[in-house]
Design a protein around this motif. Sequence first.
Motif, PDB file in Angstrom:
ATOM      1  N   GLU B 193       0.809  -1.237   0.000  1.00 35.99           N
ATOM      2  CA  GLU B 193       0.000   0.000   0.000  1.00 35.99           C
ATOM      3  C   GLU B 193       0.834   1.276   0.000  1.00 35.99           C
ATOM      4  O   GLU B 193       0.288   2.365   0.183  1.00 35.99           O
ATOM      5  CB  GLU B 193      -0.981   0.034   1.188  1.00 35.99           C
ATOM      6  CG  GLU B 193      -1.965  -1.121   1.219  1.00 35.99           C
ATOM      7  CD  GLU B 193      -2.930  -1.106   0.047  1.00 35.99           C
ATOM      8  OE1 GLU B 193      -3.601  -0.086  -0.160  1.00 35.99           O
ATOM      9  OE2 GLU B 193      -2.990  -2.115  -0.683  1.00 35.99           O
ATOM     10  N   GLU B 194       2.129   1.191  -0.175  1.00 34.18           N
ATOM     11  CA  GLU B 194       2.956   2.405  -0.302  1.00 34.18           C
ATOM     12  C   GLU B 194       3.285   2.582  -1.778  1.00 34.18           C
ATOM     13  O   GLU B 194       3.992   1.759  -2.367  1.00 34.18           O
ATOM     14  CB  GLU B 194       4.251   2.285   0.514  1.00 34.18           C
ATOM     15  CG  GLU B 194       4.124   2.694   1.961  1.00 34.18           C
ATOM     16  CD  GLU B 194       3.774   4.159   2.183  1.00 34.18           C
ATOM     17  OE1 GLU B 194       4.133   5.007   1.352  1.00 34.18           O
ATOM     18  OE2 GLU B 194       3.108   4.446   3.192  1.00 34.18           O
ATOM     19  N   ARG B 195       2.800   3.653  -2.358  1.00 39.64           N
ATOM     20  CA  ARG B 195       3.004   3.913  -3.788  1.00 39.64           C
ATOM     21  C   ARG B 195       4.460   4.282  -4.067  1.00 39.64           C
ATOM     22  O   ARG B 195       5.056   5.070  -3.329  1.00 39.64           O
ATOM     23  CB  ARG B 195       2.080   5.051  -4.219  1.00 39.64           C
ATOM     24  CG  ARG B 195       2.097   5.378  -5.698  1.00 39.64           C
ATOM     25  CD  ARG B 195       1.381   4.325  -6.520  1.00 39.64           C
ATOM     26  NE  ARG B 195       1.297   4.762  -7.905  1.00 39.64           N
ATOM     27  CZ  ARG B 195       0.295   5.474  -8.413  1.00 39.64           C
ATOM     28  NH1 ARG B 195      -0.737   5.795  -7.640  1.00 39.64           N
ATOM     29  NH2 ARG B 195       0.298   5.826  -9.682  1.00 39.64           N
ATOM     30  N   ILE B 196       5.008   3.699  -5.122  1.00 39.76           N
ATOM     31  CA  ILE B 196       6.391   3.988  -5.491  1.00 39.76           C
ATOM     32  C   ILE B 196       6.406   5.164  -6.466  1.00 39.76           C
ATOM     33  O   ILE B 196       5.763   5.124  -7.517  1.00 39.76           O
ATOM     34  CB  ILE B 196       7.060   2.744  -6.131  1.00 39.76           C
ATOM     35  CG1 ILE B 196       7.020   1.559  -5.154  1.00 39.76           C
ATOM     36  CG2 ILE B 196       8.505   3.046  -6.533  1.00 39.76           C
ATOM     37  CD1 ILE B 196       7.683   1.790  -3.807  1.00 39.76           C
ATOM     38  N   VAL B 197       7.147   6.210  -6.071  1.00 33.58           N
ATOM     39  CA  VAL B 197       7.251   7.416  -6.901  1.00 33.58           C
ATOM     40  C   VAL B 197       8.733   7.741  -7.137  1.00 33.58           C
ATOM     41  O   VAL B 197       9.619   6.983  -6.725  1.00 33.58           O
ATOM     42  CB  VAL B 197       6.525   8.610  -6.236  1.00 33.58           C
ATOM     43  CG1 VAL B 197       5.030   8.375  -6.156  1.00 33.58           C
ATOM     44  CG2 VAL B 197       7.105   8.895  -4.854  1.00 33.58           C
ATOM     45  N   GLY B 198       8.974   8.884  -7.790  1.00 33.60           N
ATOM     46  CA  GLY B 198      10.340   9.259  -8.154  1.00 33.60           C
ATOM     47  C   GLY B 198      11.301   9.451  -6.996  1.00 33.60           C
ATOM     48  O   GLY B 198      12.510   9.356  -7.182  1.00 33.60           O
TER      49      GLY B 198
END
Lengths: 214, 280
Positions: B193-198
């Motif tokens: 549930e932790e979104r991977i971003v830049g």
Amino acid sequence: MRTPAGGIAVALVALLLGVLAVSQFRSQDVYSRSLQLETPASLTSLIATLADKNSALRDEIFDLRLRVAAAGASVSTGLFSLTEGERQLAQIRVFAAQDAVAGPGISVMLDGPFDEKAMSDLVNELRNAGAEAIAINDRRVGPRSWFAPGPAGGIALDGNRLGGPWAVHAIGSSDVLYVAITRTGGIVGQFELIYRSTRFKVSKEPSLDLPPLR
Amino acid sequence: MEQAGRAPRGGATRPASSPDSQSVKGRGPWDTSGLDRPNTTQQAHLRSGLALLVPALLFGFLVAAQWQTQLERSELAVRYNAPLTEAARSLQSEQNTLKAQLADLRRQLDTIQANASTQTGVTRELQARIDDLKARAGLTPVSGDGVVIQLDDAKQTSASVKDLDKSICHATDLTDIVNAAWRGGAQAVAINEERIVGTSSVYCVGSTIMVNGTLMSPPFRIVAIGRQDQLLGAFQDPAQLRDIKQRGEVHGLGFRVSRATGLQAPEYSGALNVRAAQPR
């Protein structure tokens, strides 16, 4: 002929053996993942990281409260300007690596054998230390960037070959980034032990210019 | 090869019992060799002794190993551990609250802007650009089909520290999986549930893993939304994730990739942290 007493003794030993084997496996499973059983040094490091993340969240909350108040006031007076929208757009463009950016940071120069997994680990470490924008040999690392082995032993970023030597530039707090990367037992120290013939040079940079994502 | 090598050893143990039976068979009224009897009794004693000796040795080894583990635990349970653990938990709890506050403020700002965007064509266009960019940056939730990757510690761990290391999940396993997902054309990736971003990182301290600054422990459920065939192709490529696959086969590390429909990847809830980098 084995006596009944001998048989019972063997059975008891076998039973205890089984019980102990199971408890040993279980205890190792628990040991490997329990916060309570981390060493004080690990816990201290964990706490420092959590505190840094929380501090960044508090800064952004403070900033956002001001922006919400200003935007709300401008709408209620019917004088909504484009300022807030433009500010948000600029911030997200940097976050999504859509714009060329400038700022302080560090350079990591790598000359010698290196591979795509190590490069991915270096980028992960820089991000963890708070890097806001990263580029390798003037090619920007984006939110969906991926690494692969390049042809002829190089490294490929998003399918584009990057030949060595590599210059990794990261924008962020130069002091924080520098300490995170060069600390004793840190990632550069580990690389120096693994890639013995590769030269690593880390330096603080007052100003870096990074291109947008292509 | 291995079985062929084992056969002679088996053959070597059997003669210890074979001479017994032969000597019993050979013993008759004409057999005056009474010397065989004490030898047979000694061998029988030796066998039962050995039968007890081996488990007893193993028993001793395990008692020692168990005691060693407990010793390590008691050493860890020094006076500073309890307050440090409490401090870490308290900071994690505070982070959850801060993320909720941040999400609420972002929603408020979105609402204000959405209302304002109805005012003019310029604001409408600006809002459309912001929405598009937010989606690309991982700042909006995404749903769709894709693959789910399950990664977990081995259910049974070996007593060997070297093997234990190979049978548990590491931060690098997660970064390798995320890398394979992007390579397979994923549009959105989330770990537990932790979104991977830049700016996302997977961080490991001791045996604890953090993603986006959030403490996590196995099992890990990685959601990759995108074209299923392309994603599966990336994960099934024998050249990809070789180490994880091998540890799964040899050391029981849990690793499974499966197609899934109607997946959800939440929006990134952390700080954008754009301070030092200025647009040129």
